[in-house]
Design an enzyme around this catalytic site. Sequence first.
Site, PDB file in Angstrom:
ATOM      1  NE  ARG A  74      -4.031  -1.697   2.393  1.00 31.10           N
ATOM      2  CZ  ARG A  74      -5.123  -1.794   1.615  1.00 31.10           C
ATOM      3  NH1 ARG A  74      -5.386  -0.876   0.728  1.00 31.10           N
ATOM      4  NH2 ARG A  74      -5.946  -2.806   1.752  1.00 31.10           N
ATOM      5  NE  ARG A 100      -6.272  -0.189  -3.418  1.00 34.59           N
ATOM      6  CZ  ARG A 100      -6.280  -1.497  -3.156  1.00 34.59           C
ATOM      7  NH1 ARG A 100      -7.335  -2.227  -3.480  1.00 34.59           N
ATOM      8  NH2 ARG A 100      -5.263  -2.069  -2.568  1.00 34.59           N
ATOM      9  CB  ILE A 101      -7.555   1.248   2.994  1.00 36.40           C
ATOM     10  CG1 ILE A 101      -8.982   0.731   3.156  1.00 36.40           C
ATOM     11  CG2 ILE A 101      -6.983   1.708   4.335  1.00 36.40           C
ATOM     12  CD1 ILE A 101      -9.103  -0.498   4.025  1.00 36.40           C
ATOM     13  CG  HIS A 118     -18.847   6.977   4.181  1.00 39.11           C
ATOM     14  ND1 HIS A 118     -18.161   5.880   3.710  1.00 39.11           N
ATOM     15  CD2 HIS A 118     -19.784   6.508   5.030  1.00 39.11           C
ATOM     16  CE1 HIS A 118     -18.669   4.787   4.270  1.00 39.11           C
ATOM     17  NE2 HIS A 118     -19.653   5.139   5.071  1.00 39.11           N
ATOM     18  CB  THR A 150      -7.957  11.991  10.148  1.00 38.91           C
ATOM     19  OG1 THR A 150      -9.138  11.292  10.507  1.00 38.91           O
ATOM     20  CG2 THR A 150      -8.209  13.488  10.209  1.00 38.91           C
ATOM     21  CD  GLU A 183     -22.787  10.115  -2.864  1.00 40.15           C
ATOM     22  OE1 GLU A 183     -21.924  10.152  -3.760  1.00 40.15           O
ATOM     23  OE2 GLU A 183     -23.065   9.077  -2.247  1.00 40.15           O
TER      24      GLU A 183
HETATM   25  C1  GRF Z   1     -20.493   7.402  -3.928  1.00 40.93           C
HETATM   26  O1  GRF Z   1     -21.666   6.859  -3.417  1.00 40.93           O
HETATM   27  C2  GRF Z   1     -19.611   7.904  -2.830  1.00 40.93           C
HETATM   28  O2  GRF Z   1     -20.310   8.361  -1.718  1.00 40.93           O
HETATM   29  C3  GRF Z   1     -18.822   6.675  -2.478  1.00 40.93           C
HETATM   30  O3  GRF Z   1     -18.587   6.028  -3.696  1.00 40.93           O
HETATM   31  C4  GRF Z   1     -19.625   6.358  -4.607  1.00 40.93           C
HETATM   32  C5  GRF Z   1     -18.972   6.872  -5.862  1.00 40.93           C
HETATM   33  O4  GRF Z   1     -19.903   7.100  -6.872  1.00 40.93           O
HETATM   34  N1  GRF Z   1     -17.619   7.016  -1.760  1.00 40.93           N
HETATM   35  P1  GRF Z   1     -19.451   7.793  -8.213  1.00 40.93           P
HETATM   36  O5  GRF Z   1     -18.301   6.958  -8.799  1.00 40.93           O
HETATM   37  O6  GRF Z   1     -19.020   9.188  -7.909  1.00 40.93           O
HETATM   38  O7  GRF Z   1     -20.647   7.733  -9.104  1.00 40.93           O
END
Ligand code: GRF
Length: 228
Positions: A74, A100-101, A118, A150, A183
């Site tokens: 990683r 990825r973490i 998220h 973080t 989002e």
């Molecule tokens: C979204 O639901 C976001 O919250 C999560 O991964 C998804 C990505 O969707 N982290 P996209 O590739 O932007 O359509």
Amino acid sequence: MTDTTGNTSNGNIAVLISGTGSNLQAFIDAVASGQLQAKISLVISNNPGVAGLQRAADAGIETLCIDHRDYEHRETFDAALTNALQEHDIDLVILAGFMRILTAVFIEPYLGRLLNIHPSLLPKYPGLHTHQRALNAGDDEAGVTVHFVTAELDSGPPVMQARVAISNDDTPGTLAAKVHVVEHKTYPLVAQWFMQGRLRLTNEGASLDGEALPECGVQYPQEVSPTL
Ligand code: GRF
């Protein structure tokens, strides 16, 4: 670009993706409309051939595929990401479905300049399968959290949350679609606050215009006035 504290930045954003890139598209559209005053200078995907890379190319944005499968550890993958960002003078890194973490090799140099989205109302449901978990729990609402990144997974200080109602006939797919709508509204708005120099990560958490944000972040749209 000069922010409200007089700091200068190049206004360069990098967006990191792994797949569809609908949030990337929201950023591309927000820059095009002037809602987000910044330049998307680079899009990086860890997966080749994904739709998000095509969206970036269509918008004339430089793309890179840094495939994590080419790196044994990683940390070496994260070092390759960091080098690419540094070469492009990136001021703000947007994780948008980047699966990825990340290790300290990446997080430390970009601490305070690294945001994630998220698909849950954190601290509920960190990790994967958030919509299925909300449905299994019988929740009546779901949502999204934009937060600073973080070291701990999905637990950096929240900046903004938006809620959607869960109905009886929702499936993980229908819920994901509802959450995607909010989002796309919240994430570019948060990025604009950052580019204006209004949003910061402090030792106490996220702050906007010098005021600490509530523990769960600003609630969208109720707490976002037109002047914000
Ligand atoms: C979204 O639901 C976001 O919250 C999560 O991964 C998804 C990505 O969707 N982290 P996209 O590739 O932007 O359509």
